[in-house]
Design a protein around this motif. Structure first.
Motif, PDB file in Angstrom:
ATOM      1  N   HIS A  50      13.762  -7.343  15.169  1.00  0.00           N
ATOM      2  CA  HIS A  50      12.725  -6.643  15.115  1.00  0.00           C
ATOM      3  C   HIS A  50      11.385  -6.413  13.768  1.00  0.00           C
ATOM      4  O   HIS A  50      12.261  -6.497  12.912  1.00  0.00           O
ATOM      5  CB  HIS A  50      12.379  -5.085  15.376  1.00  0.00           C
ATOM      6  CG  HIS A  50      13.328  -5.212  16.614  1.00  0.00           C
ATOM      7  ND1 HIS A  50      12.864  -5.580  18.822  1.00  0.00           N
ATOM      8  CD2 HIS A  50      14.601  -5.364  17.487  1.00  0.00           C
ATOM      9  CE1 HIS A  50      13.532  -5.681  19.104  1.00  0.00           C
ATOM     10  NE2 HIS A  50      14.836  -5.720  18.750  1.00  0.00           N
ATOM     11  N   GLY A  51      10.601  -6.705  13.771  1.00  0.00           N
ATOM     12  CA  GLY A  51       9.560  -6.462  13.174  1.00  0.00           C
ATOM     13  C   GLY A  51       8.149  -5.231  13.243  1.00  0.00           C
ATOM     14  O   GLY A  51       7.989  -5.518  14.000  1.00  0.00           O
ATOM     15  N   LEU A  52       8.307  -4.724  11.960  1.00  0.00           N
ATOM     16  CA  LEU A  52       7.077  -3.600  11.997  1.00  0.00           C
ATOM     17  C   LEU A  52       5.852  -3.677  10.618  1.00  0.00           C
ATOM     18  O   LEU A  52       6.360  -3.059   9.363  1.00  0.00           O
ATOM     19  CB  LEU A  52       6.970  -2.221  12.522  1.00  0.00           C
ATOM     20  CG  LEU A  52       7.799  -1.952  13.788  1.00  0.00           C
ATOM     21  CD1 LEU A  52       8.053  -0.473  14.168  1.00  0.00           C
ATOM     22  CD2 LEU A  52       6.316  -1.825  14.729  1.00  0.00           C
ATOM     23  N   ALA A  53       5.080  -4.121  10.827  1.00  0.00           N
ATOM     24  CA  ALA A  53       3.812  -4.418  10.099  1.00  0.00           C
ATOM     25  C   ALA A  53       2.842  -3.085   9.925  1.00  0.00           C
ATOM     26  O   ALA A  53       1.939  -3.365  11.174  1.00  0.00           O
ATOM     27  CB  ALA A  53       3.300  -5.347  10.546  1.00  0.00           C
ATOM     28  N   VAL A  54       2.764  -2.040   9.197  1.00  0.00           N
ATOM     29  CA  VAL A  54       2.143  -1.464   8.758  1.00  0.00           C
ATOM     30  C   VAL A  54       0.803  -1.345   7.877  1.00  0.00           C
ATOM     31  O   VAL A  54       0.992  -2.045   6.628  1.00  0.00           O
ATOM     32  CB  VAL A  54       2.809  -0.244   8.077  1.00  0.00           C
ATOM     33  CG1 VAL A  54       1.472   1.464   7.759  1.00  0.00           C
ATOM     34  CG2 VAL A  54       4.269   0.281   9.189  1.00  0.00           C
ATOM     35  N   CYS A  55      -0.085  -1.303   8.227  1.00  0.00           N
ATOM     36  CA  CYS A  55      -1.452  -2.648   7.909  1.00  0.00           C
ATOM     37  C   CYS A  55      -2.771  -0.630   7.543  1.00  0.00           C
ATOM     38  O   CYS A  55      -3.034  -0.142   8.260  1.00  0.00           O
ATOM     39  CB  CYS A  55      -2.269  -3.506   8.159  1.00  0.00           C
ATOM     40  SG  CYS A  55      -0.836  -4.965   8.924  1.00  0.00           S
ATOM     41  N   THR A  56      -3.142  -1.437   6.549  1.00  0.00           N
ATOM     42  CA  THR A  56      -4.164  -0.179   5.900  1.00  0.00           C
ATOM     43  C   THR A  56      -5.431  -1.565   5.649  1.00  0.00           C
ATOM     44  O   THR A  56      -5.671  -2.312   5.375  1.00  0.00           O
ATOM     45  CB  THR A  56      -4.238   0.440   5.177  1.00  0.00           C
ATOM     46  OG1 THR A  56      -3.549  -0.677   3.887  1.00  0.00           O
ATOM     47  CG2 THR A  56      -3.026   1.247   5.015  1.00  0.00           C
ATOM     48  N   PRO A  57      -6.369  -0.628   5.815  1.00  0.00           N
ATOM     49  CA  PRO A  57      -8.077  -1.389   6.087  1.00  0.00           C
ATOM     50  C   PRO A  57      -8.479  -2.382   4.477  1.00  0.00           C
ATOM     51  O   PRO A  57      -9.138  -3.547   4.398  1.00  0.00           O
ATOM     52  CB  PRO A  57      -9.113  -0.618   5.870  1.00  0.00           C
ATOM     53  CG  PRO A  57      -8.621   0.432   6.635  1.00  0.00           C
ATOM     54  CD  PRO A  57      -6.980   0.606   6.449  1.00  0.00           C
ATOM     55  N   ASP A  58      -7.684  -1.512   3.406  1.00  0.00           N
ATOM     56  CA  ASP A  58      -7.653  -2.424   1.911  1.00  0.00           C
ATOM     57  C   ASP A  58      -6.920  -3.383   1.874  1.00  0.00           C
ATOM     58  O   ASP A  58      -6.489  -4.367   0.567  1.00  0.00           O
ATOM     59  CB  ASP A  58      -7.368  -1.484   0.895  1.00  0.00           C
ATOM     60  CG  ASP A  58      -5.928  -0.844   0.910  1.00  0.00           C
ATOM     61  OD1 ASP A  58      -5.556  -1.203   2.195  1.00  0.00           O
ATOM     62  OD2 ASP A  58      -5.636   0.073   0.328  1.00  0.00           O
ATOM     63  N   GLY A  59      -6.249  -3.869   2.960  1.00  0.00           N
ATOM     64  CA  GLY A  59      -5.600  -4.842   2.993  1.00  0.00           C
ATOM     65  C   GLY A  59      -4.106  -4.951   2.600  1.00  0.00           C
ATOM     66  O   GLY A  59      -3.348  -5.969   2.808  1.00  0.00           O
ATOM     67  N   GLY A  60      -3.768  -3.618   2.915  1.00  0.00           N
ATOM     68  CA  GLY A  60      -2.462  -3.053   2.412  1.00  0.00           C
ATOM     69  C   GLY A  60      -1.757  -3.605   3.506  1.00  0.00           C
ATOM     70  O   GLY A  60      -1.945  -3.543   4.611  1.00  0.00           O
TER      71      GLY A  60
END
Length: 209
Positions: A50-60
């Protein structure tokens, strides 16, 4: 070999959509059977676990994986993201989110987000599925070019399959030929269904009463 252009382009689009929606964080989930959202967010086609990507508006993007082998592959094949291993992926991502303070969070697809994450996150996780669905639906020129290359590769791979499927060969030999050809051209995964059987067909006459 690390790829950057398409992944960074997608994260920029995702960040712009998040900003327009007033979101601070988007968590994208993925596994081998439901990988589109994770792939879009992290540029990583997950094959195990399983995978989880934690993304932010700055492209992080911070990518959590619960498979050690996938961790090695993601480290080698992605660029511009923070890859981390976690045995308790829901717990660790919840801790990550809680450490960010008061933020507005969405999950995509929300129905697949681990319950441990939802239960342990102090903020309510909104449904970000439609936001990512729209990004997936409307392709950029770079994405359209990738789709065309994939179609061309699939056509060429069928020729390889047709030539490999000769009388007397084992199924695994045919699959190995096709897999080797595809992986030699950078294809990460090939979902292949194959069936075979004998040619000795006999008619059966029903018994008379």
């Amino acid at each position: 070999m690390k790829t950057t252009s398409l992944g960074s382009e997608r994260r920029a689009k995702l960040g712009a959509a998040m900003s327009a929606a007033g979101l601070d964080v988007l968590v994208a989930y993925g596994n081998a059977w439901q990988g589109d959202y994770l792939m879009y967010a992290s540029d990583f086609p997950i094959l195990e676990g399983h995978g989880l990507a934690v993304c932010t508006p700055d492209g992080g993007c911070r990518l959590y994986l619960d498979s050690a082998s996938e961790l090695d592959r993601a480290t080698a094949e992605t660029a511009g993201i923070d890859v981390r291993f976690s045995r308790k992926i829901g717990h660790d991502v919840a801790a990550d989110l809680n450490a960010r303070g008061t933020v507005r969070i969405a999950g995509a697809p929300l129905g697949f987000v681990p319950f441990a994450l939802v239960e342990r996150t102090s903020a309510t996780i909104e449904d970000g599925t439609q936001l990512v669905d729209e990004l997936l639906m409307y392709k950029t020129p770079a994405e359209i070019a990738c789709v065309r290359r994939a179609a061309e590769t699939a056509d060429e791979a069928y020729v390889v399959f047709r030539e490999a499927a000769q009388k007397g060969r084992k199924q695994y030999e045919v699959v190995a030929d096709v897999e080797s050809w595809l992986r030699g051209r950078g294809v990460a995964d090939n979902f292949m269904l194959i069936g075979s059987g004998g040619t000795d067909i006999r008619s059966v006459t029903p018994p008379s009463n």
